[in-house]
Motif scaffolding. Structure first.
Motif, PDB file in Angstrom:
ATOM      1  N   GLY A   1       2.302   2.200  -3.251  1.00 20.50           N
ATOM      2  CA  GLY A   1       1.302   2.434  -4.326  1.00 20.50           C
ATOM      3  C   GLY A   1       0.892   1.495  -5.101  1.00 20.50           C
TER       4      GLY A   1
ATOM      5  N   TYR B   1      -1.421   8.519  -4.897  1.00 20.48           N
ATOM      6  CA  TYR B   1      -1.383   7.111  -5.584  1.00 20.48           C
ATOM      7  C   TYR B   1      -2.584   6.818  -6.424  1.00 20.48           C
ATOM      8  N   TYR B   2      -3.742   7.072  -5.856  1.00 23.39           N
ATOM      9  CA  TYR B   2      -4.960   6.452  -6.495  1.00 23.39           C
ATOM     10  C   TYR B   2      -6.212   7.469  -5.392  1.00 23.39           C
TER      11      TYR B   2
ATOM     12  N   PHE C   1      -5.778   9.364  -2.199  1.00 22.93           N
ATOM     13  CA  PHE C   1      -4.970   8.678  -1.201  1.00 22.93           C
ATOM     14  C   PHE C   1      -3.386   8.753  -1.585  1.00 22.93           C
TER      15      PHE C   1
ATOM     16  N   LYS D   1       0.816  -1.292   0.253  1.00 25.45           N
ATOM     17  CA  LYS D   1       0.097  -0.134   0.067  1.00 25.45           C
ATOM     18  C   LYS D   1       0.819   1.279   0.007  1.00 25.45           C
TER      19      LYS D   1
ATOM     20  N   THR E   1      -5.657  11.916   1.582  1.00 25.41           N
ATOM     21  CA  THR E   1      -5.271  11.482   2.654  1.00 25.41           C
ATOM     22  C   THR E   1      -4.090  10.569   2.508  1.00 25.41           C
TER      23      THR E   1
ATOM     24  N   LEU F   1      -1.569   7.806   3.244  1.00 23.43           N
ATOM     25  CA  LEU F   1      -1.816   6.340   3.505  1.00 23.43           C
ATOM     26  C   LEU F   1      -0.552   6.099   4.783  1.00 23.43           C
TER      27      LEU F   1
ATOM     28  N   ILE G   1     -10.545   7.188  -4.657  1.00 25.15           N
ATOM     29  CA  ILE G   1     -11.679   6.241  -4.773  1.00 25.15           C
ATOM     30  C   ILE G   1     -13.173   7.143  -4.569  1.00 25.15           C
TER      31      ILE G   1
ATOM     32  N   PHE H   1       2.218  16.572  -2.136  1.00 30.98           N
ATOM     33  CA  PHE H   1       1.556  15.487  -1.739  1.00 30.98           C
ATOM     34  C   PHE H   1       1.590  14.382  -2.998  1.00 30.98           C
TER      35      PHE H   1
ATOM     36  N   ILE I   1      -1.013  -1.350  -4.599  1.00 31.99           N
ATOM     37  CA  ILE I   1      -2.284  -1.873  -4.160  1.00 31.99           C
ATOM     38  C   ILE I   1      -3.154  -0.784  -3.357  1.00 31.99           C
ATOM     39  N   GLN I   2      -4.474  -0.712  -3.663  1.00 34.92           N
ATOM     40  CA  GLN I   2      -5.157   0.250  -2.925  1.00 34.92           C
ATOM     41  C   GLN I   2      -6.320  -0.539  -2.021  1.00 34.92           C
ATOM     42  N   THR I   3      -6.685   0.490  -1.229  1.00 33.31           N
ATOM     43  CA  THR I   3      -7.447  -0.091  -0.093  1.00 33.31           C
ATOM     44  C   THR I   3      -8.901   0.604  -0.039  1.00 33.31           C
ATOM     45  N   ARG I   4      -9.989  -0.096   0.259  1.00 30.42           N
ATOM     46  CA  ARG I   4     -11.275   0.534   0.582  1.00 30.42           C
ATOM     47  C   ARG I   4     -11.684  -0.036   1.775  1.00 30.42           C
TER      48      ARG I   4
END
Lengths: 132, 132
Positions: free
Chosen positions: A55, B111-112, A118, A52, B80, B82, B114, B108, A57-60
């Motif tokens: 960068g 990465y991704y 993120f 994570k 946010t 990580l 959501i 900042f 993988i991504q988390t929810r």
DNA sequence: AATCATTTTGATAACGATTATCATTATTTT
DNA sequence: AAAATAATGATAATCGTTATCAAAATGATT
């Protein structure tokens, strides 16, 4: 974005690629065990954390505190029920067309949406460099 | 969207309006107590759940499982981290311009992101009507 | 090879936010 | 006022996640 990966990280990454869907840490534990690639829970959480921070993988995280992990490649748009917590993955949903989502799922009553970016803040970028 | 509200719900709603920022349940507990409007934690969680199911307030859950609550009026866009988990509220950020966010916060490292739509799925809409 | 240092691992304890329980208190209805 | 219903709060239980720490694996050095 890339860093030397432990065996555990590679195993998890390979599984995520194969599954091509989001999965929880607990599910990963069961799934790896089913494939005779058992890893301890602690190791799984550690590997997920490392991936994570890269960068990769991504988390929810759902409102019940359970987190789901997936490759950071695909964009994700969900319809999530506030009551039962289930999420519906929206396919081919151009980001930012919330009206489109409403149309797509006629009977889903949308209250609001949240867009969350993120990444790493400046101080944490620095801190991680120092640590390693 | 509107329903008969208990005193607890009204107290919490009033405080949320006054604060005009997101706040956790635990913080609410402390804050209400500080204002001599003490409520039990269980009551706070119950009230928040009810307000959430009405669509009156919205929730954002961090990756550590902690949830933050705010009025469902304003759109929320966050950056946010990580690593440390801290969120920066993006002001005046037109939804769906992720590049804008990158520009706005030069240092900042994103990465991704959501995008999550929240509401009630058809079966839960029905179920809630039956219950009450 | 053998020793030492470093990293990774995993069983388990600890943590913490949230939810469930249940008896008590307030509110409404008859 | 009595009965029925809803709301409350102290506390126990839940559960995903994180911390701990000793053991195992890996890598470096001689």
């Amino acid at each position: 974005m890339s860093a030397p990966k432990t065996d555990s990280q590679q195993q998890i990454l390979a599984l995520l690629k194969q599954l091509n869907r989001e999965i929880s840490a607990q599910e990963l534990y069961v799934e790896l065990r089913r494939r005779s690639q058992s890893l301890g829970l602690a190791t799984i959480y550690r590997a997920l954390k490392a991936l994570k921070l890269e960068g990769t993988i991504q988390t929810r995280t759902l409102s019940n505190g359970e987190s789901f992990y997936s490759l950071a490649e695909a964009e994700q748009h969900y319809l999530t029920c506030l009551n039962c917590g289930k999420s519906i993955l929206l396919e081919n949903c151009p980001i930012c067309q919330e009206s489109a989502a409403s149309r797509e799922q006629e009977h889903f009553k949308i209250y609001y949406h949240i867009l969350d970016f993120f990444g790493l803040c400046p101080s944490c970028q620095h801190q991680i460099h120092v640590e390693s």
